[in-house]
Structure formats: structure tokens, C-alpha cells
Design an enzyme around this catalytic site. Structure first.
Site, PDB file in Angstrom:
ATOM      1  N   SER A 182     -28.963 -38.669   0.198  1.00 57.62           N
ATOM      2  CA  SER A 182     -27.610 -39.708   0.111  1.00 57.62           C
ATOM      3  C   SER A 182     -26.747 -40.578   0.972  1.00 57.62           C
ATOM      4  O   SER A 182     -26.601 -41.674  -0.096  1.00 57.62           O
ATOM      5  CB  SER A 182     -26.354 -38.634  -0.533  1.00 57.62           C
ATOM      6  OG  SER A 182     -26.517 -37.655  -1.347  1.00 57.62           O
ATOM      7  N   HIS A 234     -22.884 -40.935   4.353  1.00 55.05           N
ATOM      8  CA  HIS A 234     -22.839 -41.689   3.260  1.00 55.05           C
ATOM      9  C   HIS A 234     -22.159 -43.635   3.670  1.00 55.05           C
ATOM     10  O   HIS A 234     -23.047 -44.546   3.357  1.00 55.05           O
ATOM     11  CB  HIS A 234     -21.534 -41.685   2.685  1.00 55.05           C
ATOM     12  CG  HIS A 234     -22.116 -40.374   1.901  1.00 55.05           C
ATOM     13  ND1 HIS A 234     -20.683 -39.638   0.892  1.00 55.05           N
ATOM     14  CD2 HIS A 234     -22.942 -39.865   1.959  1.00 55.05           C
ATOM     15  CE1 HIS A 234     -21.419 -38.088   0.246  1.00 55.05           C
ATOM     16  NE2 HIS A 234     -23.129 -38.196   0.434  1.00 55.05           N
TER      17      HIS A 234
END
Length: 292
Positions: A182, A234
Site C-alpha cells: 500500500s 501510506h
């Protein structure tokens, strides 16, 4: 392999799908010899998906739950069965197996000089739910980017963003391991925002596209407040991708493209390939990337 608590695994949640308005708002070019917005055949992103799935299957085989645990989920799968739900609710291997396969473990990176974990962790996933969500997002976001900008730029953007996510995660998540793609996915999302900014003049509905992207980015970063989600990866991936977008995804002006593609095109003056603000953003982003 012992049973580790599910909190030992910091998974990186995925960005949601973003339908980019670019292709519908950019005027086509008909000249065959010069196509600044040519379409590329996407093969690298699907290859990344295949690699991630293969690595996950190998990880489950090495995990071999029946041999190393008292109970397993889906025992009919044999050595590919899952750890108990209370140990890993994402339907995957144990944290010790992930660590063996190359999960990000700060103590091993710092004290045992295993810096390769900053890269290998982005190819590992904590479970079926984790890899399914990430790979669907990668297909939806990555294929469209690769079609527009080619495999070299998007491949570099993906890998460097994943590395940037791992770096920031290593600075702030030091008590548990971290896995997931991610950080790289948020890098692709960040590059979409910077691409919109640096190629601002080629968009028709500029502010609508900008507001849409900002809303999607905020919504996905908000996922980071959930338990066991590594939001530092992230943020690190997004920041890296945002800066890389100014470097890799810059596009020429229409006037310059028209002059190159049509010798009979008449213009009051020779158009530069890029606007001044594009060069300024390119230089500033490159400097910030090296400093970072």
C-alpha cells in the site's frame, strides 16, 4: 513457528479506485509520427500482481500451518491452510513466517544490517483479504497510469514510492513488523495529484478533478486510523509518489506538440516544450527527493 498475536502484523491498507478524468479531457492527436499522449500496452502492473500472488502462495506453503500450529482454518488446503482467526484475522500466515520471508522489522534492519527488508516487505501480504484489496486497487489505478505514461516511469514510481513508505514506517513503527504494497499504491495515488497540478493547462474541468482527487486521498488516509494499519507507510509512499509525479509525469504544451506534429501549423511565436512553472516544480521535487 510460534503463534504471534495479530497486532504483530502492521498491514498497509489499500487506496480505493480513482477514475481519472484525464483521458476524456485531453484532446487527441492524429499525427502518427508524434503522439505525446500515446497509449501504452499495460503489462508491468499485471506482472506485479502475478508476482505478489505467487509470493503469497509461497509464503503460505512455507507457513505450513498443520505442521506448526495446533489448529488451522480451512485444513482441507493442507500446508496452505490459514492460521487461526484469532491469530490472523486476515486469513494468512503467522507473523514469524512473514518475518522469515522478509517483512519489515526495524531491529533487523538496524542491528543486523538487513536493509533489503525495506524492499521485500512491499511484496508480502498478511492475508487473503489484504492481498485481494491491494491487488484490485493496483489493477484499477496502476493499469490506467501505465497506459498513459508507460511501464518505465510507472514501474520506477511504484518501487521508489514503496521504498519511501518503508523508510517512514521504519522510523515510526518499531515495535512490530510491517508488510504490504500500500505504500507503493499510495505513491501512485500521490503521483496522480502531482500530475494534475503540473499538467494543469491540459485539463478541462480542473477544479472538479482536483477536488475529486483530494477527497479520495483524504478518505484513504483516514483508513490509517484503524487498528493494525500502517499509516506511516501510506504517508511515506504518498509523499514520495507526489514528488515523483512532478519529475516523471510532466507533459508538453499543446502549442509545442502542434508545432512538432504539423509543420504547417502557424503560431505567433515558437512555443517552449514546457511551461516555466513545470520546470520549477520539477527542480524543487527532485531536490526534496534527494534531501528526503
Amino acid at each position: 513457528m510460534g503463534r504471534d498475536a495479530p497486532s504483530d502484523i502492521e498491514s498497509k491498507a489499500q487506496p480505493r479506485r480513482c477514475d481519472r478524468p484525464m483521458t476524456s479531457s485531453v484532446l487527441p492527436y492524429s499525427n502518427r509520427e508524434f503522439r505525446p499522449f500515446r497509449k501504452w500496452f499495460p503489462w508491468l502492473i499485471p506482472s506485479f500482481v502475478v508476482v505478489n500472488v505467487v509470493v503469497f502462495v509461497i509464503t503460505m506453503g512455507i507457513n505450513n500451518c498443520p505442521k506448526n500450529s495446533v489448529s488451522c482454518l480451512a485444513p482441507f488446503l493442507g500446508r496452505f491452510s490459514f492460521q487461526p482467526f484469532k491469530e490472523n484475522p486476515l486469513l494468512g500466515p503467522s507473523s514469524s513466517t512473514l518475518q522469515k520471508m522478509g517483512a519489515l522489522d526495524v531491529s533487523k534492519v538496524v542491528h543486523e544490517h538487513q536493509a533489503w527488508r525495506l524492499i521485500t516487505c512491499i511484496w508480502l501480504h498478511a492475508g487473503v483479504f489484504h492481498i485481494l484489496a491491494n491487488m484490485l486497487s493496483l489493477l484499477f489505478i496502476g493499469i490506467r497510469l501505465e497506459q498513459e505514461f508507460g511501464f518505465v516511469r510507472i514501474g520506477l514510481l511504484y518501487l521508489i514510492s514503496g521504498f519511501g513508505g518503508s523508510l517512514l514506517s521504519a522510523l515510526f513503527i518499531q515495535s512490530s513488523i510491517s508488510v504490504g504494497a500500500s505504500g507503493a499504491l499510495f505513491g501512485l495515488l500521490g503521483s496522480m495529484l502531482s500530475e494534475l497540478i503540473t499538467n494543469w493547462t491540459i485539463y478541462v474541468n480542473k477544479f472538479a478533478a482536483l477536488l475529486t482527487l483530494i477527497f479520495i486521498i483524504i478518505a484513504n488516509l483516514a483508513v490509517g486510523i484503524l487498528p493494525h494499519v500502517d499509516n506511516f507507510a501510506h504517508i511515506g509512499g504518498f509523499s514520495s509518489g507526489f514528488l515523483l509525479g512532478f519529475v516523471f509525469l510532466i507533459r508538453p504544451q499543446f502549442g509545442w506538440a502542434s508545432q512538432r506534429s504539423n509543420p504547417q501549423y502557424s503560431a505567433p511565436s515558437i512555443k517552449p516544450k514546457h511551461k516555466i512553472y513545470q520546470y520549477v516544480l520539477w527542480i524543487l521535487s527532485l531536490i526534496l527527493l534527494f534531501v528526503g
